[in-house]
Design a protein around this motif. Structure first.
Motif, PDB file in Angstrom:
ATOM      1  N   CYS A   1      58.061  -1.703  -6.078  1.00  0.00           N
ATOM      2  CA  CYS A   1      59.254  -1.994  -5.263  1.00  0.00           C
ATOM      3  C   CYS A   1      60.255  -0.846  -5.226  1.00  0.00           C
ATOM      4  O   CYS A   1      61.434  -1.041  -4.883  1.00  0.00           O
ATOM      5  CB  CYS A   1      59.932  -3.286  -5.701  1.00  0.00           C
ATOM      6  SG  CYS A   1      58.886  -4.745  -5.511  1.00  0.00           S
TER       7      CYS A   1
ATOM      8  N   LYS B   1      65.110   3.794  -4.229  1.00  0.00           N
ATOM      9  CA  LYS B   1      65.846   2.548  -4.455  1.00  0.00           C
ATOM     10  C   LYS B   1      64.876   1.442  -4.860  1.00  0.00           C
ATOM     11  O   LYS B   1      63.827   1.267  -4.249  1.00  0.00           O
ATOM     12  CB  LYS B   1      66.601   2.158  -3.189  1.00  0.00           C
ATOM     13  CG  LYS B   1      67.442   0.904  -3.333  1.00  0.00           C
ATOM     14  CD  LYS B   1      68.162   0.587  -2.033  1.00  0.00           C
ATOM     15  CE  LYS B   1      68.978  -0.696  -2.147  1.00  0.00           C
ATOM     16  NZ  LYS B   1      69.655  -1.026  -0.862  1.00  0.00           N
ATOM     17  N   LEU B   2      65.236   0.700  -5.910  1.00  0.00           N
ATOM     18  CA  LEU B   2      64.452  -0.444  -6.363  1.00  0.00           C
ATOM     19  C   LEU B   2      64.924  -1.689  -5.624  1.00  0.00           C
ATOM     20  O   LEU B   2      66.077  -2.103  -5.774  1.00  0.00           O
ATOM     21  CB  LEU B   2      64.626  -0.628  -7.876  1.00  0.00           C
ATOM     22  CG  LEU B   2      64.011  -1.883  -8.511  1.00  0.00           C
ATOM     23  CD1 LEU B   2      62.500  -1.866  -8.382  1.00  0.00           C
ATOM     24  CD2 LEU B   2      64.438  -1.991  -9.982  1.00  0.00           C
ATOM     25  N   ASP B   3      64.027  -2.309  -4.825  1.00  0.00           N
ATOM     26  CA  ASP B   3      64.496  -3.411  -3.979  1.00  0.00           C
ATOM     27  C   ASP B   3      63.343  -4.344  -3.582  1.00  0.00           C
ATOM     28  O   ASP B   3      62.737  -4.186  -2.524  1.00  0.00           O
ATOM     29  CB  ASP B   3      65.165  -2.846  -2.728  1.00  0.00           C
ATOM     30  CG  ASP B   3      65.964  -3.884  -1.965  1.00  0.00           C
ATOM     31  OD1 ASP B   3      65.817  -5.083  -2.261  1.00  0.00           O
ATOM     32  OD2 ASP B   3      66.738  -3.497  -1.067  1.00  0.00           O
ATOM     33  N   PRO B   4      63.013  -5.340  -4.420  1.00  0.00           N
ATOM     34  CA  PRO B   4      61.973  -6.302  -4.056  1.00  0.00           C
ATOM     35  C   PRO B   4      62.295  -7.073  -2.779  1.00  0.00           C
ATOM     36  O   PRO B   4      61.378  -7.436  -2.024  1.00  0.00           O
ATOM     37  CB  PRO B   4      61.922  -7.244  -5.268  1.00  0.00           C
ATOM     38  CG  PRO B   4      62.497  -6.458  -6.394  1.00  0.00           C
ATOM     39  CD  PRO B   4      63.532  -5.571  -5.784  1.00  0.00           C
ATOM     40  N   ALA B   5      63.582  -7.332  -2.525  1.00  0.00           N
ATOM     41  CA  ALA B   5      63.954  -8.052  -1.301  1.00  0.00           C
ATOM     42  C   ALA B   5      63.578  -7.253  -0.058  1.00  0.00           C
ATOM     43  O   ALA B   5      63.200  -7.829   0.972  1.00  0.00           O
ATOM     44  CB  ALA B   5      65.447  -8.346  -1.308  1.00  0.00           C
ATOM     45  N   ARG B   6      63.650  -5.947  -0.152  1.00  0.00           N
ATOM     46  CA  ARG B   6      63.271  -5.098   0.982  1.00  0.00           C
ATOM     47  C   ARG B   6      61.766  -5.169   1.219  1.00  0.00           C
ATOM     48  O   ARG B   6      61.308  -5.201   2.359  1.00  0.00           O
ATOM     49  CB  ARG B   6      63.728  -3.659   0.729  1.00  0.00           C
ATOM     50  CG  ARG B   6      63.451  -2.713   1.873  1.00  0.00           C
ATOM     51  CD  ARG B   6      64.177  -1.393   1.690  1.00  0.00           C
ATOM     52  NE  ARG B   6      63.808  -0.697   0.465  1.00  0.00           N
ATOM     53  CZ  ARG B   6      64.312   0.493   0.108  1.00  0.00           C
ATOM     54  NH1 ARG B   6      65.226   1.082   0.867  1.00  0.00           N
ATOM     55  NH2 ARG B   6      63.923   1.071  -1.021  1.00  0.00           N
TER      56      ARG B   6
ATOM     57  N   SER C   1      61.751  -1.166 -14.096  1.00  0.00           N
ATOM     58  CA  SER C   1      62.175  -1.952 -12.928  1.00  0.00           C
ATOM     59  C   SER C   1      63.108  -3.098 -13.324  1.00  0.00           C
ATOM     60  O   SER C   1      63.130  -4.152 -12.694  1.00  0.00           O
ATOM     61  CB  SER C   1      60.965  -2.468 -12.157  1.00  0.00           C
ATOM     62  OG  SER C   1      60.038  -3.101 -13.012  1.00  0.00           O
TER      63      SER C   1
ATOM     64  N   GLN D   1      58.442  -9.157 -10.383  1.00  0.00           N
ATOM     65  CA  GLN D   1      58.401  -8.833  -8.958  1.00  0.00           C
ATOM     66  C   GLN D   1      57.491  -9.771  -8.171  1.00  0.00           C
ATOM     67  O   GLN D   1      57.797 -10.093  -7.010  1.00  0.00           O
ATOM     68  CB  GLN D   1      57.965  -7.383  -8.764  1.00  0.00           C
ATOM     69  CG  GLN D   1      58.980  -6.382  -9.300  1.00  0.00           C
ATOM     70  CD  GLN D   1      58.594  -4.950  -9.053  1.00  0.00           C
ATOM     71  OE1 GLN D   1      57.447  -4.631  -8.719  1.00  0.00           O
ATOM     72  NE2 GLN D   1      59.552  -4.047  -9.226  1.00  0.00           N
TER      73      GLN D   1
ATOM     74  N   HIS E   1      61.327 -15.016  -2.197  1.00  0.00           N
ATOM     75  CA  HIS E   1      61.944 -14.584  -0.940  1.00  0.00           C
ATOM     76  C   HIS E   1      61.168 -15.103   0.272  1.00  0.00           C
ATOM     77  O   HIS E   1      61.756 -15.418   1.313  1.00  0.00           O
ATOM     78  CB  HIS E   1      62.006 -13.056  -0.880  1.00  0.00           C
ATOM     79  CG  HIS E   1      63.167 -12.465  -1.618  1.00  0.00           C
ATOM     80  ND1 HIS E   1      64.468 -12.618  -1.207  1.00  0.00           N
ATOM     81  CD2 HIS E   1      63.211 -11.700  -2.746  1.00  0.00           C
ATOM     82  CE1 HIS E   1      65.274 -11.989  -2.044  1.00  0.00           C
ATOM     83  NE2 HIS E   1      64.545 -11.428  -2.992  1.00  0.00           N
TER      84      HIS E   1
ATOM     85  N   ALA F   1      60.378   1.425   2.375  1.00  0.00           N
ATOM     86  CA  ALA F   1      60.340   0.411   1.315  1.00  0.00           C
ATOM     87  C   ALA F   1      59.355   0.733   0.202  1.00  0.00           C
ATOM     88  O   ALA F   1      59.544   0.337  -0.956  1.00  0.00           O
ATOM     89  CB  ALA F   1      60.019  -0.961   1.912  1.00  0.00           C
ATOM     90  N   SER F   2      58.253   1.440   0.529  1.00  0.00           N
ATOM     91  CA  SER F   2      57.220   1.798  -0.440  1.00  0.00           C
ATOM     92  C   SER F   2      56.618   3.129  -0.005  1.00  0.00           C
ATOM     93  O   SER F   2      56.860   3.601   1.111  1.00  0.00           O
ATOM     94  CB  SER F   2      56.139   0.714  -0.500  1.00  0.00           C
ATOM     95  OG  SER F   2      55.024   1.135  -1.275  1.00  0.00           O
TER      96      SER F   2
END
Length: 263
Positions: free
Chosen positions: A15, A21-26, A51, A56, A63, A227-228
């Motif tokens: 993520c 940037k660490l962002d599982p929502a993204r 993380s 995750q 989500h 995002a990745s």
């Protein structure tokens, strides 16, 4: 009765985006752009310091309002890293195990998904960085403990980051038994890595008998490119029950001209 599903495979790079940037929502937002029914994830962190100790697999599933099955290929004390399947469909864990590796530990996760008219076998994996490791890992996945143990005719999807291009030994091993979904519909195969400027086709969706591909694309939205470090592949699949396929293979009206004469 046929059943249509949308399948997505995605290496989420723990993520962390290309912007660091660490962002599982993204990641979940990228997935949601595609509206898949079944999601295969690789490089998923659970409880890792790097993380923030988050789960995750659970966060992404939450989500998306789905459930997750997770398998850690790497498990050091409370830190885990591996593959997941996420879906809102009824799902049963069949097998989760490590694969042979001289490098970083690798594994695979096998779940059965109940589509009412048929049960789909899904195997998600992330093969190693060494060519020799990938070839051994692919051979194991094709063997009796995995794909070789599935009854003939049962629908199967093998997906993930194989770290393998089409001319590699691992890819060729898998392609002898399963069909590359991109090859089924696209004249030009799209690369998936790196996400900002894709050059290599490392991520794959392979299908077995009884599955047709209506569409298979690399999802390259603006969000996906950041995002990745990998882009997801999304495939629209059509599954037909084994009984229907057996019936279709039988000659009409008892077979041949004699059968037709009895009409």
């Amino acid at each position: 009765m046929q059943r249509r599903i949308r399948f997505l495979t995605y290496n989420v790079h723990s993520c962390f985006g290309t912007d660091r940037k660490l962002d599982p929502a993204r990641i979940a937002a990228v997935i949601n752009e595609c509206r898949p029914d079944i999601i295969a994830l690789q490089e998923v962190d659970v409880g890792r310091v790097r993380s923030g100790g988050m789960d995750q697999a659970h966060m992404i599933a939450t989500h998306l309002r789905m459930e997750a099955q997770f398998h850690p290929a790497l498990h050091l004390e409370d830190e885990k890293y591996g593959d997941a399947v996420v879906t809102a469909l009824p799902m049963r864990l069949v097998k989760a195990a490590v694969l042979p590796s001289l490098g970083e530990p690798r594994g695979a996760l096998w779940v059965e998904i109940d589509l009412t008219v048929v049960k789909l076998q899904v195997i998600v994996t992330h093969l190693g960085l060494r060519g020799s490791d990938r070839a051994r890992q692919a051979a194991v996945l094709l063997g009796p403990g995995w794909l070789g143990g599935i009854a003939q005719g049962e629908p199967v999807v093998l997906a993930g980051d194989l770290n393998a291009i089409a001319r590699s030994a691992a890819y060729k091993l898998v392609a002898r038994q399963l069909k590359d979904a991109q090859f089924e519909v696209n004249a030009k195969r799209r690369p998936t890595f790196p996400s900002r400027l894709p050059l290599l086709r490392l991520d794959h969706v392979f299908i077995g008998e009884g599955i047709k591909v209506e569409r298979c694309e690399v999802h390259s939205s603006a969000l996906a490119r950041v995002a990745s470090d990998h882009l997801p592949i999304v495939a629209d699949l059509v599954l037909e029950p084994l009984e229907a396929r057996r019936a279709d293979s039988q000659p009409a009206y008892g077979g041949g001209r004699a059968g037709m004469a009895r009409r």
